[in-house]
Write an enzyme that holds these catalytic residues in place. Structure first.
Site, PDB file in Angstrom:
ATOM      1  N   ASP A 183       2.221   6.318 -15.616  1.00 38.67           N
ATOM      2  CA  ASP A 183       3.013   7.244 -14.820  1.00 38.67           C
ATOM      3  C   ASP A 183       1.992   8.282 -14.382  1.00 38.67           C
ATOM      4  O   ASP A 183       1.625   9.158 -15.167  1.00 38.67           O
ATOM      5  CB  ASP A 183       4.131   7.891 -15.647  1.00 38.67           C
ATOM      6  CG  ASP A 183       5.048   8.709 -14.756  1.00 38.67           C
ATOM      7  OD1 ASP A 183       4.533   9.341 -13.821  1.00 38.67           O
ATOM      8  OD2 ASP A 183       6.267   8.707 -14.977  1.00 38.67           O
ATOM      9  N   HIS A 184       1.530   8.158 -13.146  1.00 42.76           N
ATOM     10  CA  HIS A 184       0.347   8.955 -12.779  1.00 42.76           C
ATOM     11  C   HIS A 184       0.631  10.467 -12.791  1.00 42.76           C
ATOM     12  O   HIS A 184      -0.289  11.264 -12.803  1.00 42.76           O
ATOM     13  CB  HIS A 184      -0.267   8.489 -11.446  1.00 42.76           C
ATOM     14  CG  HIS A 184       0.569   8.816 -10.249  1.00 42.76           C
ATOM     15  ND1 HIS A 184       1.561   7.993  -9.790  1.00 42.76           N
ATOM     16  CD2 HIS A 184       0.568   9.881  -9.421  1.00 42.76           C
ATOM     17  CE1 HIS A 184       2.127   8.538  -8.743  1.00 42.76           C
ATOM     18  NE2 HIS A 184       1.550   9.691  -8.492  1.00 42.76           N
ATOM     19  N   HIS A 246       8.784   9.704 -13.085  1.00 46.69           N
ATOM     20  CA  HIS A 246       8.111  11.011 -13.015  1.00 46.69           C
ATOM     21  C   HIS A 246       9.001  12.162 -13.503  1.00 46.69           C
ATOM     22  O   HIS A 246       8.574  13.009 -14.286  1.00 46.69           O
ATOM     23  CB  HIS A 246       7.687  11.337 -11.582  1.00 46.69           C
ATOM     24  CG  HIS A 246       6.849  10.269 -10.948  1.00 46.69           C
ATOM     25  ND1 HIS A 246       5.915   9.560 -11.644  1.00 46.69           N
ATOM     26  CD2 HIS A 246       6.801   9.805  -9.674  1.00 46.69           C
ATOM     27  CE1 HIS A 246       5.338   8.700 -10.836  1.00 46.69           C
ATOM     28  NE2 HIS A 246       5.855   8.830  -9.640  1.00 46.69           N
TER      29      HIS A 246
HETATM   30  N1  LIG Z   1       0.581   2.150  -3.097  1.00 48.64           N
HETATM   31  C1  LIG Z   1       0.847   3.169  -3.865  1.00 48.64           C
HETATM   32  O1  LIG Z   1       0.560   4.330  -3.544  1.00 48.64           O
HETATM   33  C2  LIG Z   1       1.528   2.952  -5.202  1.00 48.64           C
HETATM   34  C3  LIG Z   1       1.824   4.066  -5.996  1.00 48.64           C
HETATM   35  C4  LIG Z   1       2.404   3.885  -7.245  1.00 48.64           C
HETATM   36  C5  LIG Z   1       2.700   2.603  -7.669  1.00 48.64           C
HETATM   37  N2  LIG Z   1       2.431   1.529  -6.875  1.00 48.64           N
HETATM   38  C6  LIG Z   1       2.740   0.193  -7.398  1.00 48.64           C
HETATM   39  O2  LIG Z   1       1.526  -0.550  -7.426  1.00 48.64           O
HETATM   40  C7  LIG Z   1       1.778  -1.910  -7.159  1.00 48.64           C
HETATM   41  C8  LIG Z   1       0.941  -2.336  -5.953  1.00 48.64           C
HETATM   42  O3  LIG Z   1       1.323  -1.563  -4.836  1.00 48.64           O
HETATM   43  P1  LIG Z   1       0.575  -1.665  -3.428  1.00 48.64           P
HETATM   44  O4  LIG Z   1       1.163  -0.591  -2.581  1.00 48.64           O
HETATM   45  O5  LIG Z   1      -0.892  -1.696  -3.611  1.00 48.64           O
HETATM   46  O6  LIG Z   1       1.105  -3.093  -2.898  1.00 48.64           O
HETATM   47  P2  LIG Z   1       0.547  -3.939  -1.677  1.00 48.64           P
HETATM   48  O7  LIG Z   1      -0.227  -3.106  -0.728  1.00 48.64           O
HETATM   49  O8  LIG Z   1       1.697  -4.727  -1.162  1.00 48.64           O
HETATM   50  O9  LIG Z   1      -0.489  -4.941  -2.378  1.00 48.64           O
HETATM   51  C9  LIG Z   1      -0.055  -6.050  -3.121  1.00 48.64           C
HETATM   52  C10 LIG Z   1      -1.264  -6.822  -3.605  1.00 48.64           C
HETATM   53  O10 LIG Z   1      -0.794  -7.964  -4.328  1.00 48.64           O
HETATM   54  C11 LIG Z   1      -1.362  -9.134  -3.759  1.00 48.64           C
HETATM   55  N3  LIG Z   1      -0.377 -10.211  -3.789  1.00 48.64           N
HETATM   56  C12 LIG Z   1       0.928 -10.160  -3.417  1.00 48.64           C
HETATM   57  N4  LIG Z   1       1.505 -11.343  -3.645  1.00 48.64           N
HETATM   58  C13 LIG Z   1       0.559 -12.157  -4.159  1.00 48.64           C
HETATM   59  C14 LIG Z   1       0.542 -13.485  -4.631  1.00 48.64           C
HETATM   60  N5  LIG Z   1       1.643 -14.252  -4.617  1.00 48.64           N
HETATM   61  N6  LIG Z   1      -0.598 -13.967  -5.126  1.00 48.64           N
HETATM   62  C15 LIG Z   1      -1.714 -13.233  -5.150  1.00 48.64           C
HETATM   63  N7  LIG Z   1      -1.783 -11.949  -4.721  1.00 48.64           N
HETATM   64  C16 LIG Z   1      -0.650 -11.427  -4.245  1.00 48.64           C
HETATM   65  C17 LIG Z   1      -1.700  -8.791  -2.334  1.00 48.64           C
HETATM   66  O11 LIG Z   1      -2.748  -9.663  -1.932  1.00 48.64           O
HETATM   67  P3  LIG Z   1      -2.984 -10.098  -0.390  1.00 48.64           P
HETATM   68  O12 LIG Z   1      -3.078  -8.806   0.380  1.00 48.64           O
HETATM   69  O13 LIG Z   1      -4.250 -10.822  -0.446  1.00 48.64           O
HETATM   70  O14 LIG Z   1      -1.781 -10.882   0.012  1.00 48.64           O
HETATM   71  C18 LIG Z   1      -2.160  -7.340  -2.494  1.00 48.64           C
HETATM   72  O15 LIG Z   1      -3.480  -7.322  -2.959  1.00 48.64           O
HETATM   73  C19 LIG Z   1       3.283  -2.017  -6.932  1.00 48.64           C
HETATM   74  O16 LIG Z   1       3.913  -2.345  -8.155  1.00 48.64           O
HETATM   75  C20 LIG Z   1       3.679  -0.604  -6.532  1.00 48.64           C
HETATM   76  O17 LIG Z   1       5.033  -0.333  -6.831  1.00 48.64           O
HETATM   77  C21 LIG Z   1       1.834   1.687  -5.659  1.00 48.64           C
END
Ligand SMILES: NC(=O)c1ccc[n+]([C@@H]2O[C@H](COP(=O)([O-])OP(=O)(O)OC[C@H]3O[C@@H](n4cnc5c(N)ncnc54)[C@H](OP(=O)(O)O)[C@@H]3O)[C@@H](O)[C@H]2O)c1
Length: 501
Positions: A183-184, A246
């Protein structure tokens, strides 16, 4: 840091989180010489890429998102540690290639190789990845030798049931001591400062209870909409995205009793005690204590913005909440009859996270004609990290006229601008096996229990609309005003200009 080889594998390495937060954090750690020479990183995701291609993209993101000026030498060193691995989370054969790479990098005979798996992926893949890691012999309940740790992003589950299932799957492979639930908010300086503020100051600690505090307000306000995450947000909503994690963390830190010692399990025990003491929300009371809102079009920061239902990847008839106001009560000796008012929303007037401790009026009426205001302590988590204490003072002159004045503590003015960014701290702690800033399972479970009745009720409820760029729906004002109180309008502290120069 212990002298062991450490290998970090990031699943989801082409995603938004990795590029905006994790890679810049790792770069900072490199520049600060916090990474051992033997430290390596495997970046795994679905797209086909060469190492060079991935390193180029990583380099671009670090240059774009780093909070410090990028030095070429440190950047090259970090990039040289990175290897890219294509993976398909649901296809076991890719894990064999991953295993080969892990063993090639760490050396199969390396008996002191600490491995950290960072799951920067949608939660639906947590189970597949863990099961495959176990089947490949890449993970297991180990306390020594090849020590595996696993880091998870929120949201941890979609509701209580799915969170329990997910936890069951994880704990069948990892011990609690190997699990790092992120939980950042916990890594933010002013959140960590809460315990020091409360328990290291004899001017605050004795007053931190129902005898002196009238109520507490916690605001997490964003000016942003859903950006590129419409699909995720439309299924989650503000209750799951902000309140369950949070805000429940902030409530438990503000309300917990003093731990007997500064010990991670003792602090977590006290936090869980608070969560368990929060009065259960009965269905019949929901309309009196909770407001569900959703933004319509408006203007934020002088720029016209679309309504939530016009955002990309959001359903046109979506009823998902982008705003929640909530009144909670803690049923224990310390907080009896002290309401905690929470509000969070997207596309609000300003971006701020702050905790306002509103003290009771002075018991005597000596200056009642001059209408002294209630004392308020505002703990500003972001931006403009700091603390403001509002109190009454006499205006100079012959008459007794009272005005309210602010005493400001500016964190950055005192300690400088280089406080670690949340992900720098979280990665550093995970590498060092320190779980203090991570959430234990019973914290997550009890937070879900609190919001579960709201999740069910909100599902069937049409949201109250609010114009983007305001402080939320009028119904949220009514929620607090019927108790004879008002939301405290977040304001810029006196030192804001100084920080922006
Ligand atoms: N972004 C934020 O600021 C943030 C903040 C807090 C928490 N989070 C959490 O962090 C996690 C990631 O978020 P994100 O925003 O980085 O998501 P995202 O941009 O959608 O990235 C998802 C990643 O997972 C990979 N992926 C998806 N399906 C896949 C599959 N079937 N096989 C292999 N790789 C797969 C994608 O690879 P490809 O691109 O190669 O398809 C991509 O690298 C989530 O749980 C989100 O709730 C994110």
């Amino acid at each position: 840091m212990k002298e062991t080889h450490c290998l970090l594998t990031i699943f989801g390495a082409t995603g938004d989180l990795t590029h905006r937060k994790l890679l810049p954090a790792l770069y900072f750690m490199e520049q600060e010489k916090q990474l051992k020479d033997s430290f390596s990183i495997i970046c795994a995701a679905r797209k086909e890429k060469s190492n060079d291609q991935y390193r180029k993209e990583a380099s671009d993101s670090i240059r774009k998102f780093s909070r410090v000026k990028v030095q070429d030498e440190a950047l090259s060193k970090l990039l040289s540690r990175i290897r890219y691995q294509k993976i398909e989370f649901k296809n076991n054969s890719y894990y064999a290639s991953l295993k080969n790479l892990i063993e090639e990098i760490s050396g199969i005979k390396c008996s002191h190789c600490e491995r950290i798996y960072y799951l920067a992926v949608p939660a639906e893949f947590f189970g597949d990845i863990i099961t495959s890691l176990k089947e490949m012999g890449l993970a297991g309940r180990q306390e020594s030798e090849a020590y595996n740790r696993i880091m998870f992003e929120k949201p941890f589950g979609h509701d209580l049931k799915s969170a329990r299932e997910m936890n069951h799957a994880i704990t069948s492979v990892f011990n609690e001591s190997q699990i790092y639930r992120i939980d950042h908010y916990m890594a933010k300086e002013l959140v960590q400062n809460l315990l020091v503020l409360r328990f290291a100051n004899s001017i605050f600690e004795p007053l931190w209870n129902k005898e002196y505090i009238d109520h507490i307000q916690i605001t997490v306000a964003e000016t942003l909409g859903v950006e590129a995450r419409g699909d995720y947000y439309d299924k989650a909503g503000a209750l799951r995205d902000i309140i369950q994690n949070h805000m429940m963390q902030l409530v438990s830190l503000v309300a917990m009793e003093e731990p007997k010692k500064f010990d991670i399990e003792e602090i977590r025990n006290q936090k869980v005690k608070v969560l368990k003491s929060i009065k259960k929300i009965a269905k019949k009371d929901i309309s009196k204590i909770a407001v569900k809102g959703q933004y319509s079009k408006g203007a934020v920061g002088g720029r016209d913005v679309a309504a939530y239902t016009e955002e990309a990847e959001v359903k046109k008839n979506s009823r998902t909440e982008t705003y929640v106001a909530l009144k909670l009560e803690i049923d224990n000796k310390m907080w009896k009859n002290v309401p905690f008012y929470l509000r969070t929303g997207k596309r609000l007037r300003d971006r701020t996270t702050e905790i306002a401790i509103v003290y009771k009026k002075v018991p005597f009426g000596l200056f009642s004609k001059q209408k002294p205001v209630k004392n308020i302590m505002v703990i500003r988590v972001q931006p403009y990290e700091g603390i403001t204490l509002q109190f009454n003072a006499k205006v100079p002159g012959n008459k007794v006229i009272i005005d309210n004045v602010d005493m400001d503590f500016c964190h950055e003015c005192k300690f400088g601008p280089n406080s670690p960014e949340a992900y720098e701290r979280l990665l550093f702690d995970a590498m060092n096996g320190d779980q203090t800033l991570f959430t234990r399972w019973d914290e997550v479970e009890n937070a879900w229990k609190i919001i579960e009745p709201l999740l069910r009720d909100f599902n069937d409820l049409n949201p109250c609309k609010y114009e983007a760029g305001t402080w939320g729906p009028i119904e949220a004002d009514k929620l607090i005003e019927k108790d004879g109180r008002k939301w405290i309008e977040p304001k810029r502290p006196s030192y804001a200009d100084q920080l922006e120069k």
